[in-house]
Motif scaffolding. Structure first.
Motif, PDB file in Angstrom:
ATOM      1  N   GLY A   1       0.802  -1.223   0.000  1.00 51.78           N
ATOM      2  CA  GLY A   1       0.000   0.000   0.000  1.00 51.78           C
ATOM      3  C   GLY A   1       0.829   1.265   0.000  1.00 51.78           C
ATOM      4  N   ARG A   2       2.117   1.155   0.255  1.00 45.55           N
ATOM      5  CA  ARG A   2       3.006   2.318   0.239  1.00 45.55           C
ATOM      6  C   ARG A   2       3.765   2.361  -1.094  1.00 45.55           C
ATOM      7  N   SER A   3       4.214   3.540  -1.459  1.00 46.56           N
ATOM      8  CA  SER A   3       4.976   3.686  -2.695  1.00 46.56           C
ATOM      9  C   SER A   3       5.998   4.802  -2.544  1.00 46.56           C
ATOM     10  N   ILE A   4       6.969   4.790  -3.429  1.00 47.36           N
ATOM     11  CA  ILE A   4       7.999   5.827  -3.494  1.00 47.36           C
ATOM     12  C   ILE A   4       7.992   6.376  -4.917  1.00 47.36           C
ATOM     13  N   SER A   5       8.024   7.689  -5.049  1.00 46.17           N
ATOM     14  CA  SER A   5       8.087   8.289  -6.382  1.00 46.17           C
ATOM     15  C   SER A   5       9.430   8.998  -6.570  1.00 46.17           C
ATOM     16  N   ILE A   6       9.908   8.983  -7.821  1.00 43.66           N
ATOM     17  CA  ILE A   6      11.112   9.735  -8.205  1.00 43.66           C
ATOM     18  C   ILE A   6      10.706  10.625  -9.370  1.00 43.66           C
ATOM     19  N   GLU A   7      10.944  11.920  -9.230  1.00 45.83           N
ATOM     20  CA  GLU A   7      10.617  12.818 -10.342  1.00 45.83           C
ATOM     21  C   GLU A   7      11.759  13.784 -10.597  1.00 45.83           C
ATOM     22  N   THR A   8      11.830  14.252 -11.825  1.00 45.03           N
ATOM     23  CA  THR A   8      12.856  15.221 -12.201  1.00 45.03           C
ATOM     24  C   THR A   8      12.272  16.169 -13.236  1.00 45.03           C
ATOM     25  N   GLY A   9      12.902  17.336 -13.352  1.00 47.43           N
ATOM     26  CA  GLY A   9      12.474  18.302 -14.366  1.00 47.43           C
ATOM     27  C   GLY A   9      11.830  19.541 -13.803  1.00 47.43           C
ATOM     28  N   LYS A  10      11.507  19.552 -12.505  1.00 48.07           N
ATOM     29  CA  LYS A  10      10.825  20.714 -11.932  1.00 48.07           C
ATOM     30  C   LYS A  10      11.768  21.597 -11.117  1.00 48.07           C
ATOM     31  N   LEU A  11      12.666  20.982 -10.322  1.00 48.86           N
ATOM     32  CA  LEU A  11      13.505  21.744  -9.400  1.00 48.86           C
ATOM     33  C   LEU A  11      14.983  21.627  -9.752  1.00 48.86           C
ATOM     34  N   ALA A  12      15.732  22.674  -9.404  1.00 52.93           N
ATOM     35  CA  ALA A  12      17.205  22.686  -9.447  1.00 52.93           C
ATOM     36  C   ALA A  12      17.755  22.222 -10.794  1.00 52.93           C
ATOM     37  N   LYS A  13      17.295  22.847 -11.868  1.00 57.00           N
ATOM     38  CA  LYS A  13      17.654  22.366 -13.203  1.00 57.00           C
ATOM     39  C   LYS A  13      19.048  22.780 -13.650  1.00 57.00           C
ATOM     40  N   GLN A  14      19.710  23.688 -12.894  1.00 58.75           N
ATOM     41  CA  GLN A  14      21.073  24.051 -13.268  1.00 58.75           C
ATOM     42  C   GLN A  14      22.108  23.089 -12.695  1.00 58.75           C
ATOM     43  N   ALA A  15      21.695  22.213 -11.803  1.00 58.24           N
ATOM     44  CA  ALA A  15      22.586  21.164 -11.325  1.00 58.24           C
ATOM     45  C   ALA A  15      22.794  20.149 -12.441  1.00 58.24           C
ATOM     46  N   ASP A  16      23.875  19.393 -12.385  1.00 61.08           N
ATOM     47  CA  ASP A  16      24.118  18.360 -13.403  1.00 61.08           C
ATOM     48  C   ASP A  16      23.042  17.286 -13.361  1.00 61.08           C
ATOM     49  N   GLY A  17      22.477  17.069 -12.183  1.00 63.52           N
ATOM     50  CA  GLY A  17      21.371  16.129 -12.035  1.00 63.52           C
ATOM     51  C   GLY A  17      20.598  16.465 -10.783  1.00 63.52           C
ATOM     52  N   SER A  18      19.268  16.412 -10.856  1.00 61.01           N
ATOM     53  CA  SER A  18      18.470  16.681  -9.660  1.00 61.01           C
ATOM     54  C   SER A  18      17.187  15.873  -9.723  1.00 61.01           C
ATOM     55  N   VAL A  19      16.794  15.323  -8.566  1.00 60.24           N
ATOM     56  CA  VAL A  19      15.546  14.567  -8.470  1.00 60.24           C
ATOM     57  C   VAL A  19      14.868  14.893  -7.148  1.00 60.24           C
TER      58      VAL A  19
ATOM     59  N   MET B   1       9.603  14.343   1.489  1.00 59.00           N
ATOM     60  CA  MET B   1      10.173  14.693   0.185  1.00 59.00           C
ATOM     61  C   MET B   1      11.628  15.093   0.358  1.00 59.00           C
ATOM     62  N   LEU B   2      12.491  14.490  -0.457  1.00 56.86           N
ATOM     63  CA  LEU B   2      13.913  14.815  -0.461  1.00 56.86           C
ATOM     64  C   LEU B   2      14.302  15.342  -1.834  1.00 56.86           C
ATOM     65  N   LEU B   3      15.098  16.400  -1.840  1.00 55.25           N
ATOM     66  CA  LEU B   3      15.691  16.916  -3.071  1.00 55.25           C
ATOM     67  C   LEU B   3      17.153  16.504  -3.092  1.00 55.25           C
ATOM     68  N   ALA B   4      17.558  15.807  -4.144  1.00 59.85           N
ATOM     69  CA  ALA B   4      18.961  15.415  -4.305  1.00 59.85           C
ATOM     70  C   ALA B   4      19.517  16.074  -5.555  1.00 59.85           C
ATOM     71  N   THR B   5      20.683  16.691  -5.427  1.00 60.77           N
ATOM     72  CA  THR B   5      21.353  17.311  -6.572  1.00 60.77           C
ATOM     73  C   THR B   5      22.785  16.808  -6.630  1.00 60.77           C
TER      74      THR B   5
ATOM     75  N   ALA C   1      20.314   9.975  -4.243  1.00 59.86           N
ATOM     76  CA  ALA C   1      21.645  10.308  -4.767  1.00 59.86           C
ATOM     77  C   ALA C   1      21.924   9.564  -6.067  1.00 59.86           C
ATOM     78  N   SER C   2      21.603   8.273  -6.107  1.00 56.57           N
ATOM     79  CA  SER C   2      21.851   7.483  -7.311  1.00 56.57           C
ATOM     80  C   SER C   2      21.007   7.978  -8.481  1.00 56.57           C
ATOM     81  N   ALA C   3      19.736   8.317  -8.210  1.00 55.90           N
ATOM     82  CA  ALA C   3      18.861   8.788  -9.283  1.00 55.90           C
ATOM     83  C   ALA C   3      19.360  10.108  -9.859  1.00 55.90           C
ATOM     84  N   ALA C   4      19.877  10.985  -9.008  1.00 54.83           N
ATOM     85  CA  ALA C   4      20.420  12.258  -9.495  1.00 54.83           C
ATOM     86  C   ALA C   4      21.638  12.025 -10.378  1.00 54.83           C
ATOM     87  N   LEU C   5      22.497  11.072  -9.983  1.00 50.15           N
ATOM     88  CA  LEU C   5      23.653  10.733 -10.813  1.00 50.15           C
ATOM     89  C   LEU C   5      23.225  10.069 -12.121  1.00 50.15           C
ATOM     90  N   ALA C   6      22.167   9.266 -12.049  1.00 49.53           N
ATOM     91  CA  ALA C   6      21.713   8.506 -13.222  1.00 49.53           C
ATOM     92  C   ALA C   6      21.321   9.421 -14.372  1.00 49.53           C
TER      93      ALA C   6
END
Length: 708
Positions: free
Chosen positions: A15-33, A41-45, A136-141
């Motif tokens: 019944g629980r889930s985790i979402s990963i999204e990108t494209g809305k925040l911190a777009k000047q970083a090399d990667g952000s999710v 909610m965690l922001l990783a850059t 962290a891994s998703a931001a690097l990905a």
């Protein structure tokens, strides 16, 4: 313009889930999710410099994890109303992520790289540190930074025999396992956690369960990358290589290093011998050649040294200090070394030595935890100090390092479940590392056990710890018990295991190679158990059981619970009563209100002072019961009766009316009782007319027969 957002959902199956999204925040970083679970909610850059700084021959990776107080709708505590230095909890999360990520960058990638993770929204049912590795891994990905394989981290707990991924804090409190596992699809990279005396088999089962969940999280990252489009990996200046120089260094050094390694020697003797070989190698090159290629000579010497030492272990089963793979270094230990502390011990294993001290206090000395994701206190905490002299070095001291926080936390988790639940003390255990050549955190566990038992803490069971290593060339492997510092640096695994005779209490494992098979892990755990029990035998030979009581000069603590309505009387106006009582008795008195009752802690070294406090509490809380008999003492004579004091509760007075002295008519009070007389009276409750307390002496005397 509304940004294009890409999102993936990970179903946890309950019944629980985790979402990963990108494209809305911190777009000047090399990667952000943004990673979300519930309302957390965690922001990783991630950002990496385009070029390495001149002269840098390592990966300057910084992993930073911070929890914002606004995320939990709270203000930072204290006078400085902004987030300051990281808490120990944040530092521990940084270490968990760093240890999994760092080995996955190319060996020759030396550009400044910064991974930043911040908690932006908190959910009390979600522990955010379990999501940091995934973020962290998703931001690097989705970046163009070179990174060999995707990873993730999860927490695994076990409640009522059932494994749970990323449990809530409430579930964790009733779990017998709290482990964080970091892994790629193919192999485990990191394990850290605490357990309540579980078996080696149960630990492996928990790791396998966590690994399956990690695989699903990696699939979600791959799907996210497919949605946003895989960026072409950036080009970077690779390290210089020169096969001719490597061949020259290896030819000159390999056999000499191999022969030194197989002899077996002490740390400083061995280091001097290796340095002499290095000087001989350098002498083969001209000054001009060293000026141009000195860095390559140093790199190739280290590579040759590593290969030779590892081959000695794999070929001969011999280690740098002459031991066999399963052999433990010589151990000696001592308790009660320091005369003025509440408990102390020295534990020495080979060239690693820890001096542990125990300090006992009241709940006032508890370690306060105040972060956005956790509030509470610790009544048992451990501090680990690693001064530079312990390795024969001179370095500036710059505060507590992340390593010290991590090692201290591991040792604390190893011991904390063996502190009795009803222990009245707050306990601070400090480990000073005086010598170090591998496994200082495990020496801390052993020294800590002895110091706690020396202090009179009635530990449930003694705990020991051992650090295991691994050397493998892909085909052959050797599991090493009680590793040296060099074996840690040159090896493929650092696996620390602590436990009692009946099971594991904590572990920390870092794998430096990909594809570690579970059968090797299981062999390492079995070998660790043998070593752990051997060390435990040395501990119990030094001190078989906890001392029966705390030391004569250590404070004793007594707790009492009183009704909430008596708290004010014990404190007194402006704290006058409790302050004067502490001063007069030489004690420390702490009052905590729990469930509308007062829990009183009395700490002192003088038994008479503690008894005086108990007598005062008894006096304040004394309430005579209807129909019960009590001993009293006459303290004042009046025309119409005697004022008596309950001997069981000094200060509690009541009037014994002249009519209640005896059955016969009493003209003068002094005809029946005198000052200082002690006798029994019966408590009759409140007089319905006067509404004052009524007691009687005559009610306990035989009634004379009536005159006919």
């Amino acid at each position: 313009m509304i940004p294009q957002v890409s999102k993936e959902i990970i179903d946890l199956g309950d019944g629980r889930s985790i979402s990963i999204e990108t494209g809305k925040l911190a777009k000047q970083a090399d990667g952000s999710v943004v990673v979300q679970m519930g309302n957390a909610m965690l922001l990783a850059t991630v950002v990496s410099a385009r070029k390495a700084s001149p002269g840098v021959d390592f990966l300057p990776l910084t992993v930073d994890y911070r929890e914002k107080f606004a995320a939990a709708g709270r203000f930072p505590g204290g006078f400085f109303k902004r987030e300051a230095r990281p808490t120990d909890g944040e530092v521990l999360t940084m270490r968990l992520v760093d240890r999994v990520l760092r080995p996955l960058f190319p060996d020759d990638y030396h550009a400044e790289t910064q991974v930043m993770i911040q908690l932006m929204s908190h959910d009390e049912n979600v522990m955010p540190d379990a999501l940091a590795g995934l973020a962290a891994s998703a931001a690097l990905a989705i970046s163009d930074i070179p990174f060999s394989t995707l990873i993730s981290e999860v927490r695994v707990a076990r409640v009522d025999g059932k494994f749970i991924i990323n449990p809530s804090r409430a579930q964790l409190e009733v779990s017998d396992i709290d482990m964080m596992i970091g892994a790629s699809t193919d192999s485990i990279a990191m394990v850290e956690g605490e357990m309540k005396e579980i078996s080696e088999l149960e630990m492996v089962e928990a790791i396998k369960f966590a690994h399956e969940a990690i695989k699903l999280q990696i699939v979600a990252q791959e799907k996210l990358v497919a949605k946003v489009g895989k960026k072409e990996t950036r080009t970077y200046e690779e390290e210089r290589e020169d096969e001719a120089i490597y061949a020259k260094v290896k030819a000159a050094a390999y056999d000499k290093i191999y022969n030194i390694a197989k002899v077996g020697s002490g740390k400083h003797e061995r280091s001097a011998a290796f340095d002499a070989v290095k000087d001989e190698v350098k002498a083969l090159f001209t000054a001009e050649e060293l000026a141009d290629n000195g860095d390559l000579v140093g790199k190739y010497f280290y590579k040759t040294n590593k290969e030779a030492v590892r081959n000695v272990i794999l070929d001969l089963g011999l280690r740098l200090d002459g031991r066999k793979t399963t052999e433990i270094r010589p151990i000696w230990a001592e308790v009660d070394y320091l005369p003025s502390v509440h408990g102390s011990s020295i534990f020495t294993r080979g060239e690693t030595q820890a001096l542990a001290t125990v300090t006992l206090g009241t709940s006032r000395e508890a370690n306060q935890i105040d972060s956005p994701s956790e509030q509470g206190e610790e009544k048992f905490y451990l501090h680990y100090n690693f001064p530079p002299f312990s390795t024969g070095e001179a370095k500036p001291l710059r505060g507590t390092s992340r390593r010290e926080v991590g090692h201290g936390n591991l040792a604390q988790r190893a011991l904390k479940n063996m502190i009795p639940a009803d222990c009245p003390y707050t306990i601070r255990l400090v480990s000073e590392i005086l010598e170090s050549n591998g496994s200082s955190s495990m020496a801390t566990v052993c020294a800590g056990t002895l110091a706690l038992m020396d202090a009179g803490i009635q530990m449930v069971k003694p705990v020991s710890g051992i650090a295991m290593g691994l050397i493998t060339d892909g085909d052959r492997f050797a599991v090493l018990s009680d590793i040296l510092g060099d074996e840690d640096h040159l090896g493929d695994m650092d696996f620390k295991v602590t436990g009692t005779a009946d099971g594991i209490t904590a572990c920390q494992m870092d794998i430096k190679i990909e594809g570690l098979k579970y059968n090797i892990m299981e062999e390492a755990l079995a070998q660790a158990r043998e070593g752990r029990l051997h060390i435990l035998g040395k501990i119990t030979a030094t001190l078989a059981a906890p001392k029966a009581d705390v030391k004569a000069y250590a404070p004793k603590i007594i707790t009492r619970t009183i009704a909430g309505n008596f708290i004010g009387a014990l404190i007194g106006p402006g704290g006058k009563v409790i302050q004067e009582l502490q001063k007069a008795t030489g004690t420390t008195i702490v009052i905590n209100e729990v469930d509308e009752k007062g829990v009183i802690e009395i700490l002192g070294t003088d038994p008479a002072g503690i008894e005086a406090v108990l007598a005062k509490i008894q006096s304040i809380t004394f309430k005579p019961q209807m129909g019960e008999a009590y001993e009293v003492k006459v303290i004042k004579m009046l025309d119409f009766g005697a004022v008596v004091e309950y001997t069981a509760a000094p200060g509690n007075e009541v009037l014994l009316h002249v009519s209640e002295l005896a059955w016969e008519r009493t003209e003068n009070v002094s005809d029946v009782v005198k000052m200082g007389d002690v006798f029994m009276i019966k408590y009759l409750g409140l007089d319905p007319k006067t509404r004052k307390e009524k007691v009687s002496r005559k009610a306990l005397l035989p009634r004379p027969p009536r005159e006919s």
